[in-house]
Design an enzyme around this catalytic site. Structure first.
Site, mmCIF file in Angstrom:
data_model
loop_
_atom_site.group_PDB
_atom_site.id
_atom_site.type_symbol
_atom_site.label_atom_id
_atom_site.label_comp_id
_atom_site.label_asym_id
_atom_site.label_seq_id
_atom_site.Cartn_x
_atom_site.Cartn_y
_atom_site.Cartn_z
ATOM 1 N N SER A 94 -3.372 6.117 1.930
ATOM 2 C CA SER A 94 -4.142 7.300 2.295
ATOM 3 C C SER A 94 -3.424 8.737 2.376
ATOM 4 C CB SER A 94 -5.067 7.209 3.509
ATOM 5 O OG SER A 94 -6.227 8.042 3.514
ATOM 6 N N ASP A 163 -14.830 3.973 -3.290
ATOM 7 C CA ASP A 163 -14.404 4.161 -1.781
ATOM 8 C C ASP A 163 -15.238 5.363 -1.306
ATOM 9 O OD1 ASP A 163 -13.334 5.474 0.648
ATOM 10 O OD2 ASP A 163 -11.232 5.566 -0.261
ATOM 11 N N HIS A 191 -11.898 1.904 1.860
ATOM 12 C CA HIS A 191 -10.603 2.588 2.106
ATOM 13 C C HIS A 191 -9.674 1.923 2.953
ATOM 14 C CE1 HIS A 191 -8.461 6.429 1.837
ATOM 15 N NE2 HIS A 191 -8.292 6.409 3.222
#
Length: 219
Positions: A94, A163, A191
């Protein structure tokens, strides 16, 4: 191969270590993973508190917040790499994956860079910041239209195109990487890093990362 590992926003190094445990343990032997913490306290990421209720400290790198905090983050990471390195590869999830891509970009854009990364592993990568522009006081996101596919080293991209937590994460970093040296695993887990309850995705991730490491070792 020795990897620098950067966690996601609202987690920490210990959580990222646990998130990647199944994949790391399934990889070919001979790799070392060094996990580093962000320095900015932050609220826990969605569902993280449910999975890791014992954790008390949640962090982020805050690279895109403002120039001062972003530059401090970059400076801190360069210092860590200098003192704890060298690192052969970089891995992130991320926000951490976006920063990892930004560090690789700095290596390619700066002929005097001290970074010596040979490959990158990106889980649901956030946008990558141009670190050299940051040094000039500008926060700029690297993208295909402006920068092209200039990251010419082995990379693995593991992400969910659907996502819903951070729509689009994974795509922009993939677009600036050389397709000839790219491995990609698309999953439907949202995610997160494939792990518990997703043995098929873990196996696919393991194969793609092993191939990425193999490519990096023969370059």
């Amino acid at each position: 191969m020795r990897f620098l590992c950067l966690h996601g926003m609202g987690t920490n190094s210990k959580i990222f270590e646990l998130q990647t445990a199944k994949i790391r343990h399934a990889l070919e032997p001979g790799n070392e993973f060094v996990f580093v913490n962000g320095t900015v306290p932050w609220d826990p990421a969605p569902k993280v508190k449910e999975i890791f209720p014992e954790e008390k400290e949640f962090l982020r790198y805050a690279l895109e917040q403002n120039v001062a905090s972003a530059l401090q983050c970059y400076t801190d990471l360069k210092a860590f790499i200098t003192t704890e390195g060298p690192f052969d590869g970089i891995c992130g999830f991320s926000e951490g994956a976006g920063i990892a891509a930004g560090l690789l970009a700095a290596q390619f854009k700066d002929p005097y860079s001290l970074f010596k990364f040979k490959c990158g592993i990106f889980f649901s990568a956030g946008p990558a910041i141009d670190m050299l522009a940051l040094e000039q006081g500008e926060i700029r996101v690297l993208d295909l239209a402006t920068d092209g596919k200039f990251l010419k080293l082995p990379t693995a991209h593991i992400w969910d195109p659907e996502d819903t937590v951070h729509p689009g994460f994974g795509r922009s970093v993939k677009e600036i990487c050389d397709i000839e040296m790219m491995e990609e695993v698309q999953h439907s887990l949202g995610h997160e890093v494939p792990g518990r309850g997703s043995s098929h995705a873990v196996a696919e991730c393991t194969r793609s990362i092993d191939r990425t490491i193999e490519r990096a070792n023969v370059r």
